[in-house]
Design a protein around this motif. Sequence first.
Motif, mmCIF file in Angstrom:
data_model
loop_
_atom_site.group_PDB
_atom_site.id
_atom_site.type_symbol
_atom_site.label_atom_id
_atom_site.label_comp_id
_atom_site.label_asym_id
_atom_site.label_seq_id
_atom_site.Cartn_x
_atom_site.Cartn_y
_atom_site.Cartn_z
ATOM 1 N N THR A 168 -12.297 -16.336 37.665
ATOM 2 C CA THR A 168 -10.978 -16.548 37.068
ATOM 3 C C THR A 168 -10.633 -15.477 36.042
ATOM 4 O OG1 THR A 168 -11.281 -18.904 37.382
ATOM 5 C CG2 THR A 168 -9.545 -18.242 35.880
ATOM 6 N N ASP A 199 -2.519 -6.859 35.974
ATOM 7 C CA ASP A 199 -2.212 -5.553 35.382
ATOM 8 C C ASP A 199 -2.243 -4.453 36.444
ATOM 9 O OD1 ASP A 199 -1.899 -6.638 32.886
ATOM 10 O OD2 ASP A 199 -3.917 -6.164 32.203
ATOM 11 N N SER A 249 -6.306 -11.564 35.200
ATOM 12 C CA SER A 249 -5.467 -10.744 34.318
ATOM 13 C C SER A 249 -5.563 -9.275 34.711
ATOM 14 C CB SER A 249 -5.903 -10.915 32.864
ATOM 15 O OG SER A 249 -5.716 -12.244 32.465
ATOM 16 N N GLU A 263 -1.348 -15.826 43.576
ATOM 17 C CA GLU A 263 -1.637 -17.081 44.278
ATOM 18 C C GLU A 263 -2.768 -16.885 45.302
ATOM 19 O OE1 GLU A 263 -0.525 -19.851 43.374
ATOM 20 O OE2 GLU A 263 1.348 -19.454 42.304
ATOM 21 N N SER A 275 -1.702 -8.717 29.972
ATOM 22 C CA SER A 275 -1.401 -9.928 30.721
ATOM 23 C C SER A 275 -2.426 -10.997 30.343
ATOM 24 C CB SER A 275 -1.461 -9.631 32.203
ATOM 25 O OG SER A 275 -2.742 -9.172 32.521
ATOM 26 N N GLY A 276 -2.256 -12.155 30.941
ATOM 27 C CA GLY A 276 -3.235 -13.212 30.732
ATOM 28 C C GLY A 276 -3.122 -13.869 29.377
ATOM 29 N N LEU A 310 3.363 -12.431 42.083
ATOM 30 C CA LEU A 310 3.173 -13.867 42.327
ATOM 31 C C LEU A 310 2.356 -14.101 43.598
ATOM 32 C CD1 LEU A 310 3.796 -16.811 41.573
ATOM 33 C CD2 LEU A 310 5.928 -16.618 42.861
ATOM 34 N N ASP A 313 0.047 -19.136 33.845
ATOM 35 C CA ASP A 313 -0.647 -18.930 35.125
ATOM 36 C C ASP A 313 -2.015 -19.603 35.088
ATOM 37 O OD1 ASP A 313 -2.115 -17.289 33.476
ATOM 38 O OD2 ASP A 313 -1.355 -15.412 34.314
ATOM 39 N N THR A 314 -2.864 -19.273 36.043
ATOM 40 C CA THR A 314 -4.184 -19.911 36.121
ATOM 41 C C THR A 314 -4.960 -19.731 34.827
ATOM 42 O OG1 THR A 314 -4.223 -19.439 38.483
ATOM 43 C CG2 THR A 314 -6.325 -19.979 37.458
ATOM 44 N N THR A 315 -4.823 -18.544 34.222
ATOM 45 C CA THR A 315 -5.590 -18.227 33.025
ATOM 46 C C THR A 315 -5.132 -19.037 31.820
ATOM 47 O OG1 THR A 315 -5.775 -15.987 33.894
ATOM 48 C CG2 THR A 315 -6.373 -16.300 31.590
ATOM 49 N N ALA A 324 -0.026 -22.698 39.251
ATOM 50 C CA ALA A 324 -0.858 -23.356 38.223
ATOM 51 C C ALA A 324 0.017 -23.815 37.053
ATOM 52 C CB ALA A 324 -1.936 -22.388 37.735
ATOM 53 N N ARG A 382 2.738 -15.478 29.834
ATOM 54 C CA ARG A 382 2.574 -15.902 31.228
ATOM 55 C C ARG A 382 1.952 -17.299 31.311
ATOM 56 N NH1 ARG A 382 1.051 -10.702 34.745
ATOM 57 N NH2 ARG A 382 1.505 -9.100 33.222
ATOM 58 N N ILE A 401 5.541 -17.393 35.913
ATOM 59 C CA ILE A 401 4.936 -18.713 36.147
ATOM 60 C C ILE A 401 4.403 -18.733 37.578
ATOM 61 C CG2 ILE A 401 7.085 -19.836 36.929
ATOM 62 C CD1 ILE A 401 6.090 -22.348 35.352
ATOM 63 N N SER A 402 3.211 -19.288 37.736
ATOM 64 C CA SER A 402 2.634 -19.438 39.077
ATOM 65 C C SER A 402 2.499 -20.929 39.376
ATOM 66 C CB SER A 402 1.267 -18.756 39.138
ATOM 67 O OG SER A 402 0.331 -19.490 38.373
#
Lengths: 116, 135
Positions: free
Chosen positions: B13, B21, B17, B46, A3-4, B42, A26-28, A61, A24, A58-59
């Motif tokens: 931050t 996972d 990830s 958040e 992920s990320g 999600l 997202d924030t990252t 962010a 993804r 999608i988030s």
Amino acid sequence: MMSGTLSISERIFGDVTVVSLDGRLDTTTASDAEASLLSLLGAGRQKIVINARNLEYISSAGLRVLLAAKKKLGSGSGDIRLAAMSPQIRNIFAITGFDRIFLLFDDEGQALASFS
Amino acid sequence: MNAPAVLTVSPETGVLSAVADFVEGALRDGGVAEDIVFCVHLAVDEACTNIISYSRARSLSVSIQVCMEDVTVIITDDGIAFDPLTAKPPDILGNDINNRQPGGLGVYLIRKSVDEVTYARREGKNVLRMVKRRR
């Protein structure tokens, strides 16, 4: 699956740029996506189709990045349109009202045709 | 009933990830359907993003219990007291994008993604409990 990560690739069709997002948003990864979109807009590429076929997630962010790019476009002839979202991501657009801010298409061809 | 899976991390931050996972792994190991995995991921993403951004916590833990009927997630942090459920919802009906304020979007998505969400402040910690029904 790691992920990320988000892969961003661009293809040009006349005055339309297709940006494919793979992974993804997202924030990252939001800052990478934002940099890509703002770079395109800065270079005068104002008609953008985001191909979301391989966008897994999608988030908020990620939504903020799209909204910021849309605001940057203003009211000219340019636009950011999205294509080929998964049902889950389309649902996120629906519950946040983003489906009324962005034009959404079932596939890339339809989104490209909408600019012609 | 299986024992809950628990992940404890230092809130920054870079750990989001690993949290993603962990959440997806725990849910898939429990045989949870992919659309439910998406929603729970999600909501956790958040909530953890808000904690990392605002709470000044030193520790953040995510506990996931998969049951036959539902999934329960408990997120605990030792940051400043903050009830995310009091955040003002975004103006999702506003069609003029220049009038849309993105703040509160994350909490709104949490509320929409799970069936129950409750907040408590216990022993100097924020405890956010979320339940998602599996059907």
